[in-house]
Design an enzyme around this catalytic site. Structure first.
Site, PDB file in Angstrom:
ATOM      1  N   LYS A   7     -16.394  16.415  10.696  1.00 19.98           N
ATOM      2  CA  LYS A   7     -17.835  17.003  11.231  1.00 19.98           C
ATOM      3  C   LYS A   7     -17.828  18.190  12.192  1.00 19.98           C
ATOM      4  CE  LYS A   7     -19.560  13.716  14.362  1.00 19.98           C
ATOM      5  NZ  LYS A   7     -20.337  12.300  15.025  1.00 19.98           N
ATOM      6  N   GLU A  23      -6.310  -3.077  -1.740  1.00 17.94           N
ATOM      7  CA  GLU A  23      -6.170  -4.900  -0.546  1.00 17.94           C
ATOM      8  C   GLU A  23      -6.666  -5.803  -1.594  1.00 17.94           C
ATOM      9  OE1 GLU A  23      -5.452  -1.866   0.285  1.00 17.94           O
ATOM     10  OE2 GLU A  23      -5.201  -1.375   2.696  1.00 17.94           O
ATOM     11  N   THR A  43       0.911  -1.044   0.030  1.00 14.26           N
ATOM     12  CA  THR A  43       0.526  -0.076  -0.143  1.00 14.26           C
ATOM     13  C   THR A  43       0.811   0.910  -0.220  1.00 14.26           C
ATOM     14  OG1 THR A  43       0.577  -0.008   2.695  1.00 14.26           O
ATOM     15  CG2 THR A  43      -1.952  -1.315   1.170  1.00 14.26           C
ATOM     16  N   TRP A  54     -21.692  15.788   9.490  1.00  9.18           N
ATOM     17  CA  TRP A  54     -20.431  15.015   9.003  1.00  9.18           C
ATOM     18  C   TRP A  54     -20.571  16.009   7.605  1.00  9.18           C
ATOM     19  CZ3 TRP A  54     -16.941  12.659  10.763  1.00  9.18           C
ATOM     20  CH2 TRP A  54     -17.200  11.848  12.278  1.00  9.18           C
TER      21      TRP A  54
END
Lengths: 542, 542
Positions: B440, B331, B185, B445
């Site tokens: 937030k 992944e 990654t 959100w």
């Protein structure tokens, strides 16, 4: 060292869950045997699969590895049976309704079906042999009127069976190598033999079919499944359509050309599959009665036997519909090869493109093909040398059900198809004949398939089947049986010999022509040459 | 009871052998770093893979499970490395050339690469860290001039290495679960982590990509592989193209918009892949200098981060080229979802079709997705509720390389992506943010991705990256950094607030706007918000 990847078994449950989660709104449309149209969604079907799973396990006590038979046309309920039976780990054994009573009796006893799901219209075929079926405990009647009368023992109506069941059911954890479905070969030689597919082979075969180089099916397609579900799992299309999110249209017994054309029109079908006999019929019906509007049908996938070049050309020229040749067998799930033009064919004249498309095509990824000489050595891929086709791959059987006889398999693990063919340098395979149908005349092989294809290009000829007959001088010689487009409009032998001499040398051309009302067909719609040979032997060809 | 099906392991060797047998005449075209064009066939490449296999096993003593690194651009030789290394059972570890020296050092030592194949132009990056690489025994130089000078020890030229080897090599029998390739990654948080793919996952992922609903690639396609081979195996395209028989065009380091446009034109590219940054650049270059003839490019697959709706629309309206959104991660091999219109969207107005296409799309068969609330309960697929995206499937990792830390996986076997998204009733997933990038504000959100996408729809704005900054009253509030199409042509904060107020309510709209020459990018071309936060924290945003 193993890769660090999740264990995710490739099973029919994976397919069903995927179809329900992403394409629950997609439709399965059935034209029932009585002609009425039934429509429901993948989501509805999904719930009924779970009800069926409850019924099978709880009411009938079916458990993992048990055989459950289906004796039915293509319809929504039959799709439920595919997923419901395999989903609990049992084996969905689709019985070919076109086999003889003796053969059906044999395969049901041989497979040891515990339950058989049967269409009301097909019950009479089973009633005759039911007393000799040794393992069947229950018969479930599909699409039967409430007051349906039958001599079959222990019957229950399908709707009644599942109505009382819950829509929730947890699929058991299955191994992807577990058996999932079974079909028997049509048994043109000897007894039918069982091909036992695994969940994995079923999943991978359907996965492979989606590709643009294979059946090329996506979520904007509306697919007419003409190939029967009792014939090599309808070529895997009931699985494919859930993976691809394609609308499924199921004709049940409405298989005559006019019925098919009506469905093509009414449902705006974009893709379809079927054997050449079907497409021959549809083509001639459309020629007789051309549809007023262009059909939405883009392409039909055709296999089972060779589609004459003339028909591929006619469908395309007259109606703008592409015929795509595929090849496969019960033993290969079935898809092995598909014939599609490649970039390099772009510059060929149309007539040569047609020659490529009339071949059976290249192997699709997941299988490999080769040809082998009579002495077992590899034959060259030169487009000329004929050899027996052999195949191996992720959805090819490794042996037949309940037999240790490995004579159809090579020591290095390939399946011997019994088809004689050539493979060209580009990997395009062309079937020349079945081993047993080849004609050996004066020491040279003659391909009956090539003669049939050429004869069917004659405008007056609808069907042609060629067999070998004994000859004193040449050992064997070809004999042709013909079906005319118009019965009164005969063609002379001289005209046909002249017609064939464009493509064949003299010794290859039949001298003997016989006219039939219809070429005898096998249970899967192929020319039944065994029957033609019998008619000839008994002096019944006139 | 198991199905009676051949054992046919799904390996990269199967892919290579298939590509060579059916598509040996197909081409791999490379634009080398020095700008010259190199072309050869799948058949040529196949022979060189076998030479490479001989070199690896005999000259370097590489055996099953050993790690072999590549540090290279996209080109034919890198494709040979994919197949040659994995083919002998070793692991092809593609090292991301855009990571920092420290990270590269870490992953080479962590993976224990024994040999590294490195492009001449990239050698300087390795020279700096070579003294600290603990396991590397040999460096093989690709595309290096004969008199190439380097401080790397134990070097040999790639061409010299394989020239002396035989073109015949028998692939060993591999288990399909054997490790085949590894990518790390990009390590935007913490150390890079290795994803170790199996032969099976690699095969199935490429198989899935062929489908019309996925990348839709067949044998008439000419594909430009822009996604680097060092970035999640170029999204599996080097495998996919052999299975599909598609011509591969490899740009190596020629990745600026003009170079890409020249390749699109010269090679008549039909399909391509790439991250949004690439397509942003190509679009603006094409607007500046519209091509004289319509490109053959039908479709580009875009992923890595969200492609602004405005760009999808612009490419299609201005140039007739379709942008198709996909989503995935290192992944997940990477492909998880693709956004394609379905039949039911046919009647929607264009603006609403665009809304669907701007989502990340539905899961492709072989993987499943779900969203989960902060408390771990399942969130509803209502298109509104945001939750963390979780995924499982046949090409999703089950753990990271060399770690027992399972914090990224749920107890019931799903991978926690760290992406926050919605899924609608039709299964269309839309990424709202990375968990760590969500803002937030006042208990609500705010999606930074939605703000960025809206800002990039402004005609004067080329790139926009939004981060959260602390706020006394609301805890957090959004801050936007912008790159202008034309540096002199600034936009006032008032105008932007007005512009955003069409789609956002007041509290969601940033009050603070900063202009950058370029948004900082991660090694894989995503907006590097960690870097933007650092610039802000250090008072360097002006």
């Amino acid at each position: 060292m193993e890769g660090l990847i999740m264990n995710y078994p490739l099973t029919t449950n994976t397919i069903l869950e995927y179809g329900n989660s992403v394409y629950h709104h997609k439709k399965i449309i059935t034209y029932l045997p009585n002609g009425t149209r039934h429509e429901y969604s993948f989501g509805d079907m999904y719930k009924r699969c779970k009800q069926l799973a409850n019924a099978l396990t709880q009411k009938f006590g079916i458990s993992k590895g048990d055989m459950v038979g289906t004796f039915a046309w293509n319809h929504g309920a039959h799709v439920e049976l595919y997923y419901g039976i395999s989903g609990i780990g049992a084996v969905c054994h689709t019985i070919n309704i076109r086999l003889s009573g003796n053969q059906i009796e044999y395969i049901i006893n041989n497979s040891e079906d515990k339950v058989i799901f049967v269409d009301a219209t097909l019950v009479p075929l089973l009633e005759k042999i039911a007393p000799r079926l040794e393992t069947v405990e229950h018969y479930v009647l599909i699409n039967a009127p409430e007051d349906f009368k039958t001599t079959l023992p222990n019957t229950i109506h399908y709707e009644e069976l599942i109505a009382e069941q819950s829509e929730s059911f947890d699929w058991p954890e299955l191994n992807e190598n577990d058996a999932c479905a079974m079909c028997y070969t049509s048994g043109t030689t000897g007894l039918p033999k069982g091909a036992l597919y695994s969940h994995r082979s079923t999943f991978l075969h359907a996965f492979a079919l989606m590709a643009p180089n294979a059946a090329n099916i996506g979520n904007t397609d509306i697919v007419l499944l003409i190939v029967p579900q009792f014939h090599v799992m309808a070529w895997g299309f009931p699985y494919l359509c859930l993976l691809a999110g394609a609308t499924m249209v199921m004709p049940s017994s409405n298989l005559n050309p006019d019925a098919i054309i009506r469905m093509l029109q009414a449902e705006k079908i974009t893709k379809a599959n079927g054997v050449p006999t079907i497409w021959l019929g549809v083509y001639h019906a459309m020629k007789m009665n051309p549809p007023k509007e262009k059909l939405a049908l883009q392409e039909y996938l055709v296999g089972g036997s060779a589609l004459p070049k003339s028909l591929i050309e006619g469908f395309e020229k007259d109606f703008g519909i592409k015929g795509t040749h595929a090849w496969g067998m019960t033993e290969t799930s079935p898809l092995g090869t598909v014939s599609r033009l490649q970039t390099k064919h772009g510059d060929l004249p149309e007539s040569e493109k047609l020659v490529v498309r009339a071949k059976q095509g290249t192997a699709i990824p997941g299988v490999e093909i080769r040809i082998v000489n009579e002495d077992g050595t590899l034959a060259p891929n030169d487009g000329k040398t004929m050899g027996e086709l052999q195949i191996k791959g992720a959805w090819v059987i490794s042996s037949y059900f309940k037999t240790n006889n490995q004579e159809s398999f090579t020591a290095d693990g390939w399946f011997k198809t019994g088809d004689v063919c050539t493979i060209d340098t580009d990997g395009f395979m062309e079937i020349k004949d079945r081993t047993k149908d080849l004609i050996k005349s004066g020491g040279e092989w003659i391909s009956s398939v090539a003669l049939e294809s050429a004869l069917m290009a004659h405008p007056k000829i609808k069907e042609a089947a060629v067999i070998a007959i004994p000859d004193e001088k040449w050992v064997e010689k070809p004999l042709a049986t013909l079906v005319l487009v118009n019965k009164e409009d005969k063609v002379s032998a001289d005209e046909l010999i002249e017609f064939l001499s464009r493509d064949f040398v003299k010794y290859q051309i039949p001298k003997d022509y016989y006219y039939l009302d219809e070429v005898p067909k096998t249970s899967v719609g192929k020319f039944d040459k065994k029957e033609i040979r019998r008619l000839f032997a008994e002096g019944k060809l006139i």
